[in-house]
Design a protein around this motif. Structure first.
Motif, PDB file in Angstrom:
ATOM      1  N   LEU A  32       0.807  -1.224  -0.067  1.00  0.00           N
ATOM      2  CA  LEU A  32       0.013   0.041   0.023  1.00  0.00           C
ATOM      3  C   LEU A  32       0.769   1.372  -0.077  1.00  0.00           C
ATOM      4  O   LEU A  32       2.015   1.175   0.542  1.00  0.00           O
ATOM      5  CB  LEU A  32      -0.745  -0.125   1.276  1.00  0.00           C
ATOM      6  CG  LEU A  32      -1.847  -1.162   1.101  1.00  0.00           C
ATOM      7  CD1 LEU A  32      -2.675  -1.160   2.792  1.00  0.00           C
ATOM      8  CD2 LEU A  32      -2.899  -1.008   0.171  1.00  0.00           C
ATOM      9  N   CYS A  33       0.395   2.377  -0.587  1.00  0.00           N
ATOM     10  CA  CYS A  33       1.308   3.548  -0.628  1.00  0.00           C
ATOM     11  C   CYS A  33       0.263   4.680  -0.305  1.00  0.00           C
ATOM     12  O   CYS A  33      -0.963   4.601  -0.228  1.00  0.00           O
ATOM     13  CB  CYS A  33       1.520   3.806  -2.235  1.00  0.00           C
ATOM     14  SG  CYS A  33       2.664   2.449  -2.966  1.00  0.00           S
ATOM     15  N   PHE A  34       1.083   5.671   0.315  1.00  0.00           N
ATOM     16  CA  PHE A  34       0.432   7.119   0.689  1.00  0.00           C
ATOM     17  C   PHE A  34       1.165   8.163   0.009  1.00  0.00           C
ATOM     18  O   PHE A  34       2.457   8.384   0.485  1.00  0.00           O
ATOM     19  CB  PHE A  34       0.167   7.129   2.305  1.00  0.00           C
ATOM     20  CG  PHE A  34      -0.586   8.222   2.724  1.00  0.00           C
ATOM     21  CD1 PHE A  34      -1.589   8.529   1.985  1.00  0.00           C
ATOM     22  CD2 PHE A  34      -0.278   8.916   3.813  1.00  0.00           C
ATOM     23  CE1 PHE A  34      -2.573   9.667   2.354  1.00  0.00           C
ATOM     24  CE2 PHE A  34      -0.874  10.211   4.268  1.00  0.00           C
ATOM     25  CZ  PHE A  34      -2.011  10.509   3.581  1.00  0.00           C
ATOM     26  N   SER A  35       0.806   8.878  -0.845  1.00  0.00           N
ATOM     27  CA  SER A  35       1.505   9.662  -1.556  1.00  0.00           C
ATOM     28  C   SER A  35       1.997  11.127  -0.788  1.00  0.00           C
ATOM     29  O   SER A  35       2.978  11.636  -1.401  1.00  0.00           O
ATOM     30  CB  SER A  35       0.704  10.110  -2.987  1.00  0.00           C
ATOM     31  OG  SER A  35      -0.269  10.896  -2.432  1.00  0.00           O
ATOM     32  N   ILE A  36       1.468  11.472   0.377  1.00  0.00           N
ATOM     33  CA  ILE A  36       1.857  12.844   1.033  1.00  0.00           C
ATOM     34  C   ILE A  36       3.103  12.347   1.824  1.00  0.00           C
ATOM     35  O   ILE A  36       2.842  11.549   2.765  1.00  0.00           O
ATOM     36  CB  ILE A  36       0.554  13.257   1.490  1.00  0.00           C
ATOM     37  CG1 ILE A  36      -0.418  13.588   0.840  1.00  0.00           C
ATOM     38  CG2 ILE A  36       1.177  14.631   2.546  1.00  0.00           C
ATOM     39  CD1 ILE A  36      -1.766  14.032   1.470  1.00  0.00           C
ATOM     40  N   HIS A  42       4.748  10.021   7.291  1.00  0.00           N
ATOM     41  CA  HIS A  42       3.332   9.859   6.679  1.00  0.00           C
ATOM     42  C   HIS A  42       3.192   8.418   6.142  1.00  0.00           C
ATOM     43  O   HIS A  42       3.108   8.532   4.747  1.00  0.00           O
ATOM     44  CB  HIS A  42       3.263  11.008   5.701  1.00  0.00           C
ATOM     45  CG  HIS A  42       3.245  12.548   6.179  1.00  0.00           C
ATOM     46  ND1 HIS A  42       2.085  12.930   6.950  1.00  0.00           N
ATOM     47  CD2 HIS A  42       4.086  13.416   6.433  1.00  0.00           C
ATOM     48  CE1 HIS A  42       2.436  14.095   7.486  1.00  0.00           C
ATOM     49  NE2 HIS A  42       3.646  14.465   7.122  1.00  0.00           N
ATOM     50  N   CYS A  43       3.100   7.500   6.773  1.00  0.00           N
ATOM     51  CA  CYS A  43       2.796   6.020   6.312  1.00  0.00           C
ATOM     52  C   CYS A  43       1.578   6.015   5.764  1.00  0.00           C
ATOM     53  O   CYS A  43       0.599   6.467   6.611  1.00  0.00           O
ATOM     54  CB  CYS A  43       3.501   5.118   7.298  1.00  0.00           C
ATOM     55  SG  CYS A  43       5.273   4.992   7.286  1.00  0.00           S
ATOM     56  N   PRO A  44       1.407   4.798   5.027  1.00  0.00           N
ATOM     57  CA  PRO A  44      -0.261   4.666   4.885  1.00  0.00           C
ATOM     58  C   PRO A  44      -0.683   3.639   6.123  1.00  0.00           C
ATOM     59  O   PRO A  44       0.289   3.455   6.988  1.00  0.00           O
ATOM     60  CB  PRO A  44       0.143   3.693   3.877  1.00  0.00           C
ATOM     61  CG  PRO A  44       1.416   3.050   3.663  1.00  0.00           C
ATOM     62  CD  PRO A  44       2.063   4.427   4.061  1.00  0.00           C
ATOM     63  N   SER A  45      -1.956   3.711   6.322  1.00  0.00           N
ATOM     64  CA  SER A  45      -2.440   3.153   7.496  1.00  0.00           C
ATOM     65  C   SER A  45      -3.575   2.230   7.106  1.00  0.00           C
ATOM     66  O   SER A  45      -4.544   2.620   6.524  1.00  0.00           O
ATOM     67  CB  SER A  45      -2.869   4.176   8.560  1.00  0.00           C
ATOM     68  OG  SER A  45      -3.570   3.668   9.489  1.00  0.00           O
ATOM     69  N   VAL A  46      -3.546   0.902   7.788  1.00  0.00           N
ATOM     70  CA  VAL A  46      -4.661   0.048   7.638  1.00  0.00           C
ATOM     71  C   VAL A  46      -5.407  -0.015   8.996  1.00  0.00           C
ATOM     72  O   VAL A  46      -4.553  -0.407  10.067  1.00  0.00           O
ATOM     73  CB  VAL A  46      -4.278  -1.388   7.227  1.00  0.00           C
ATOM     74  CG1 VAL A  46      -5.114  -2.409   7.415  1.00  0.00           C
ATOM     75  CG2 VAL A  46      -3.759  -1.215   5.643  1.00  0.00           C
ATOM     76  N   VAL A  61      -6.124   4.567   5.556  1.00  0.00           N
ATOM     77  CA  VAL A  61      -5.791   5.938   5.062  1.00  0.00           C
ATOM     78  C   VAL A  61      -4.538   5.617   4.029  1.00  0.00           C
ATOM     79  O   VAL A  61      -3.466   5.125   4.570  1.00  0.00           O
ATOM     80  CB  VAL A  61      -5.294   6.821   6.022  1.00  0.00           C
ATOM     81  CG1 VAL A  61      -4.933   8.132   5.451  1.00  0.00           C
ATOM     82  CG2 VAL A  61      -6.389   7.197   7.154  1.00  0.00           C
ATOM     83  N   PHE A  62      -4.767   5.367   2.637  1.00  0.00           N
ATOM     84  CA  PHE A  62      -3.769   5.192   1.708  1.00  0.00           C
ATOM     85  C   PHE A  62      -4.303   5.575   0.453  1.00  0.00           C
ATOM     86  O   PHE A  62      -5.540   5.689   0.349  1.00  0.00           O
ATOM     87  CB  PHE A  62      -3.523   3.518   1.679  1.00  0.00           C
ATOM     88  CG  PHE A  62      -4.539   2.691   1.952  1.00  0.00           C
ATOM     89  CD1 PHE A  62      -5.289   2.235   0.609  1.00  0.00           C
ATOM     90  CD2 PHE A  62      -5.166   2.397   2.994  1.00  0.00           C
ATOM     91  CE1 PHE A  62      -6.387   1.400   0.782  1.00  0.00           C
ATOM     92  CE2 PHE A  62      -6.221   1.222   3.094  1.00  0.00           C
ATOM     93  CZ  PHE A  62      -6.671   0.998   1.953  1.00  0.00           C
ATOM     94  N   ASP A  63      -3.532   5.783  -0.342  1.00  0.00           N
ATOM     95  CA  ASP A  63      -3.936   6.030  -1.864  1.00  0.00           C
ATOM     96  C   ASP A  63      -3.719   5.021  -3.067  1.00  0.00           C
ATOM     97  O   ASP A  63      -4.710   5.084  -3.824  1.00  0.00           O
ATOM     98  CB  ASP A  63      -2.889   7.181  -2.562  1.00  0.00           C
ATOM     99  CG  ASP A  63      -2.942   8.426  -1.757  1.00  0.00           C
ATOM    100  OD1 ASP A  63      -3.963   8.616  -1.140  1.00  0.00           O
ATOM    101  OD2 ASP A  63      -1.979   9.585  -1.827  1.00  0.00           O
ATOM    102  N   LYS A  64      -2.837   4.024  -2.747  1.00  0.00           N
ATOM    103  CA  LYS A  64      -2.556   2.986  -3.866  1.00  0.00           C
ATOM    104  C   LYS A  64      -2.313   1.685  -3.296  1.00  0.00           C
ATOM    105  O   LYS A  64      -1.761   1.608  -2.121  1.00  0.00           O
ATOM    106  CB  LYS A  64      -1.555   3.399  -4.909  1.00  0.00           C
ATOM    107  CG  LYS A  64      -1.896   4.531  -5.623  1.00  0.00           C
ATOM    108  CD  LYS A  64      -0.599   4.705  -6.390  1.00  0.00           C
ATOM    109  CE  LYS A  64      -0.847   5.805  -7.611  1.00  0.00           C
ATOM    110  NZ  LYS A  64       0.458   6.128  -8.495  1.00  0.00           N
ATOM    111  N   ALA A  71      -7.705   4.734  -2.933  1.00  0.00           N
ATOM    112  CA  ALA A  71      -8.516   5.858  -2.197  1.00  0.00           C
ATOM    113  C   ALA A  71      -9.102   5.431  -0.567  1.00  0.00           C
ATOM    114  O   ALA A  71     -10.224   5.517  -0.393  1.00  0.00           O
ATOM    115  CB  ALA A  71      -9.412   6.664  -2.922  1.00  0.00           C
ATOM    116  N   SER A  72      -8.098   4.742   0.197  1.00  0.00           N
ATOM    117  CA  SER A  72      -8.368   4.365   1.173  1.00  0.00           C
ATOM    118  C   SER A  72      -9.315   3.108   1.402  1.00  0.00           C
ATOM    119  O   SER A  72      -9.717   2.733   2.485  1.00  0.00           O
ATOM    120  CB  SER A  72      -8.757   5.447   2.149  1.00  0.00           C
ATOM    121  OG  SER A  72      -8.175   6.648   2.372  1.00  0.00           O
TER     122      SER A  72
END
Length: 540
Positions: A32-36, A42-46, A61-64, A71-72
């Motif tokens: 999973l990725c989070f672009s910000i 600012h890691c992605p979060s499951v 909270v993740f983008d890809k 989109a999460s």
């Protein structure tokens, strides 16, 4: 020297096998990725994981996922990620479930800037829909399906115009008020012994007792309950959250276990943080918990995830480098979600990872024995009434193949929860042998049968029998001030009377003339009441 080298080779092989057997795995290019920003800031979060249709659904909270826009919210199937037509997600997803072919999603989120979908919505396969015409008035934290009905809890006051404080039900497209539990925030739902339980913030656990009625669960934790999970094989309820005690004074930090009769502290629990919502799972028969904690109460470093094997806490290698929010089991593998960027020995894993544990054999089967007169109230001492004591027994392995009970008085049973009649006072070591497939386990409980007057065997007249075993006569010594109306009655194991002897002093000799080898009961009566029993072993 050769023997020493062989020793080290064997040790190395065992260590290598252990490290291979218990391992962390990542999703690699499918992370999973989070672009910000950049991890770990600012890691992605499951935040939640839901498994269905051979798919792993995740929300947070993740983008890809890999190269797929999510989109999460998304699901992983056959080695790739899929989205559900969410281009933008506002808020956080806390729970996901499938009910009546609809994918329900709850939290503080709303997809695609559609405010009518806030807090609660469902995907019907082609579009997102609100829960009725009016929507949900507050955050949704958890789902549970029971008896073909969807139950929902959170911090809402109504859904689709139907009032319901923090907990409601959904059936046949209708939202149903199932009574208020008088809390502003409910975190978790679980079913235990066919009863709906609701874990709350600050106020422990409530149990549903009727269509619109709830009551506090007995001995509930002293604070917030974020998650609950049931070990169905052993019928054990595990609870996790933010608390220090269960059953008033049983110290157990943030995690505890209820076995149907009593609360148990799991070696005093875990320290320095919560057990998070959606972060408890039963895997290979063991309890796994995730959260903000970093160690167990006995000082074992665990780093946000730990395993309870029924007796002790264990770490999962080096654990995770940040918080764990979600645990679920998929294809004999534990799926772990959270805010972490590394697991184990610095393995890169963004918000999602896999832990594999080998089959632990029969360790999953953990029988317990309880004795009672009224179910739910365990006791170990029972009184004779009209020369009989009815004792009910409980075993927790409802789905085992066979149960073999030994009541320690020549009686036995092969049903799960039998009732047995005792006719003599004494101490009895009751044993059950449970068979489940190739696994066989035993459990014991000592119970005491006493006269209604309250004289127990171990508190009654001091009686000594010697020699025992004996090849000739027995001598019985009593310490009592008054021997009036006192006698000894000797019976064999079939209940046949051998003799009755009047006691006139502190020393009485029992003649064994004509006896066969075997075990006999020496029963002491005072004023016609049985007050003590000793076994006599006679060898010709």
């Amino acid at each position: 020297m050769k023997g020493l080298n062989l020793y080290f080779i064997i040790c190395l092989m065992l260590c290598t096998q252990f490290s291979i057997a218990q391992t962390w795995h990542t999703f690699a290019e499918d992370s999973l990725c989070f672009s910000i920003g950049i991890c770990p800031t600012h890691c992605p979060s499951v935040q939640t994981i839901y498994l269905t249709d051979n798919s792993i659904y995740v929300g947070g909270v993740f983008d890809k996922g890999g190269e797929v826009e999510l989109a999460s919210l998304g699901y992983y199937k056959n080695g790739q990620w899929f989205g559900l037509e969410v281009s933008t997600c506002i808020g956080i997803i806390y729970c996901i479930t499938k009910y009546e072919n609809k994918l329900f999603v709850g939290g503080t989120w709303y997809p695609n800037w559609m405010s009518e979908l806030r807090y609660l919505s469902f995907w019907d396969g082609s579009s997102w829909n609100p829960p009725g015409d009016i929507g949900c008035a507050g955050r949704v934290s958890n789902f549970k399906i029971h008896n073909d009905t969807l139950f929902v809890c959170g911090a809402f006051v109504s859904i689709d115009g139907t009032d319901g404080m923090s907990v409601m039900a959904y059936d046949n497209n209708d939202w149903i008020n199932i009574g208020s539990i008088n809390v502003a925030n409910a975190n978790a739902l679980e079913v235990y012994n066919d009863e709906m339980l609701c874990g709350t913030r600050y106020l422990g656990i409530y149990k549903r007792t009727g269509a619109t009625s709830w009551e506090h669960f007995p001995g509930e934790p002293s604070g917030s309950v974020n998650d609950m999970v049931v070990d169905t094989t052993n019928n054990l309820l595990y609870v996790g959250g933010v608390f220090h005690y269960v059953d008033n004074d049983n110290y157990s930090r943030n995690v505890a276990m209820w076995d149907g009769f009593e609360w148990h502290s799991l070696d005093s629990g875990v320290l320095h943080g919560d057990v998070n919502k959606d972060a408890m799972a039963i895997y290979r028969g063991d309890l796994y918990i995730g959260g903000i904690f970093d160690s167990t109460s006995n000082g074992l470093p665990v780093n946000y995830i730990a395993r309870w094997d029924g007796s002790n806490w264990n770490n999962l290698g080096n654990g995770c480098n940040n918080w764990v929010f979600a645990l679920s089991v998929y294809n004999d593998t534990l799926i772990v979600g959270g805010d972490f960027s590394e697991v184990g020995d610095s393995q890169r894993a963004l918000a999602l990872a896999k832990w594999h544990m080998p089959d632990t054999g029969c360790n999953y089967l953990r029988p317990i024995v309880y004795a009672y007169e009224e179910f739910g109230t365990a006791k170990d001492t029972f009184q004779l009434s009209d020369a009989q004591a009815e004792v009910s027994f409980y075993n927790n392995n409802a789905y085992a193949d066979t149960w073999e009970w030994n009541f320690d008085d020549t009686g036995s049973s092969d049903i799960k929860n039998p009732t047995h009649s005792y006719n003599e006072i004494g101490e009895y070591n009751v044993q059950i042998t449970v068979t489940d497939g190739e696994c066989v386990k035993t459990a014991n409980r000592i119970i005491y049968i006493e006269e209604k007057s309250g004289i127990k065997k171990h508190e009654a007249i001091n009686i000594q029998v010697f020699p025992n075993p004996s090849h000739s006569n027995f001598t019985v010594k009593l310490e009592q001030f008054n021997y009036e109306n006192t006698e000894l009655s000797i019976v064999d194991t079939n209940g046949k009377l051998k003799c009755t002897i009047t006691v006139t002093s502190d020393i009485t000799v029992i003649s064994t003339k004509g006896w066969c080898s075997g075990t006999y009961n020496c029963n002491l009566f005072v004023d016609g009441k049985l007050v003590s029993t000793e076994n006599l072993i006679f060898l010709e």
